[in-house]
Design an enzyme around this catalytic site. Structure first.
Site, PDB file in Angstrom:
ATOM      1  N   ARG A 115      -3.609  -0.592   5.178  1.00 55.97           N
ATOM      2  CA  ARG A 115      -3.526  -1.784   4.916  1.00 55.97           C
ATOM      3  C   ARG A 115      -3.127  -3.492   4.465  1.00 55.97           C
ATOM      4  O   ARG A 115      -3.327  -3.694   4.697  1.00 55.97           O
ATOM      5  CB  ARG A 115      -3.999  -1.315   3.307  1.00 55.97           C
ATOM      6  N   CYS A 119       0.654  -1.168   0.466  1.00 58.99           N
ATOM      7  CA  CYS A 119      -0.054  -0.029   0.333  1.00 58.99           C
ATOM      8  C   CYS A 119       0.985   1.533  -0.268  1.00 58.99           C
ATOM      9  O   CYS A 119       1.856   0.878  -0.662  1.00 58.99           O
ATOM     10  CB  CYS A 119      -1.037  -0.067   1.418  1.00 58.99           C
ATOM     11  N   ASP A 130      -8.558   3.632   2.257  1.00 57.77           N
ATOM     12  CA  ASP A 130      -7.977   4.116   2.713  1.00 57.77           C
ATOM     13  C   ASP A 130      -7.576   5.012   3.695  1.00 57.77           C
ATOM     14  O   ASP A 130      -8.793   5.290   3.900  1.00 57.77           O
ATOM     15  CB  ASP A 130      -6.359   5.124   2.275  1.00 57.77           C
TER      16      ASP A 130
HETATM   17  P1  4NP Z   1      -1.209   3.236   4.192  1.00 57.24           P
HETATM   18  O1  4NP Z   1      -2.593   4.346   4.655  1.00 57.24           O
HETATM   19  O2  4NP Z   1      -1.073   3.283   2.631  1.00 57.24           O
HETATM   20  O3  4NP Z   1      -3.131   2.094   4.124  1.00 57.24           O
HETATM   21  O4  4NP Z   1      -0.942   2.309   5.000  1.00 57.24           O
HETATM   22  C1  4NP Z   1      -1.516   5.485   5.320  1.00 57.24           C
HETATM   23  C2  4NP Z   1      -0.326   5.484   5.998  1.00 57.24           C
HETATM   24  C3  4NP Z   1       0.075   6.603   6.258  1.00 57.24           C
HETATM   25  C4  4NP Z   1      -0.677   7.563   5.500  1.00 57.24           C
HETATM   26  C5  4NP Z   1      -1.147   7.629   4.168  1.00 57.24           C
HETATM   27  C6  4NP Z   1      -1.984   6.721   4.166  1.00 57.24           C
HETATM   28  N1  4NP Z   1       0.173   8.823   5.396  1.00 57.24           N
HETATM   29  O5  4NP Z   1       0.125   9.875   4.982  1.00 57.24           O
HETATM   30  O6  4NP Z   1       1.540   8.749   6.215  1.00 57.24           O
END
Ligand code: 4NP
Length: 145
Positions: free
Chosen positions: A13, A7, A117
């Protein structure tokens, strides 16, 4: 079989998909090794989001020991399948592919679009965790029958 879940941050995720699929595969005595990575390096070395850890725990899965890592082109050689959670992940991962064989390893985790997300929506963690669990069960059926 070696499977990588990808991800953006590798804290929401993909850690859910990683931990849940590993635990389900272990229960079925499958020799599957699951890992996860993020296309961004922001959270390298960090534990999964506490909201994800809690949502997973509520369903009986422990993802708390994972550490985030940054996706690297070397993973194409190390994994048989690379599952991405959304279209942006797909673009970022395939951008680093060096061959058609690399590209063919990259699949969407869901068969019907992007996994939302939950990073900015606390209340999404629980339903997304359930959705990930259902999809992991389906993936085991898909790749073992
Ligand atoms: P992930 O979610 O891609 O599902 O781990 C996110 C985690 C952190 C961030 C964005 C999405 N961020 O902007 O730090």
């Amino acid at each position: 079989m070696k499977i990588l879940m990808v991800c953006l941050g590798n804290i929401c995720r993909s850690p859910l998909a990683h931990g849940i699929l590993q635990q389900l595969a272990n229960q079925q005595k499958l020799n599957w090794k699951i890992s996860s990575a993020g296309t961004a390096n922001w959270h390298q070395g960090k534990s999964p989001d506490p909201r994800g850890i809690a949502a997973a725990k509520a369903l009986g899965y422990n993802i708390s020991n994972q550490k985030a890592q940054h996706f690297s082109a070397k993973f194409f050689a190390e994994y048989d399948l690379i599952f991405v959670m959304d279209q942006n992940n797909y673009t970022e991962v395939t951008r680093l592919a060096k061959s058609q064989a690399d590209i063919e390893k990259v699949k969407f985790f869901l068969d019907n679009g992007d996994l939302p997300d939950p990073y900015y929506n606390d209340e999404w963690f629980e339903p997304i965790c359930k959705q990930v669990e259902n999809r992991c069960k389906a993936l085991i059926n898909l790749y073992t029958t």
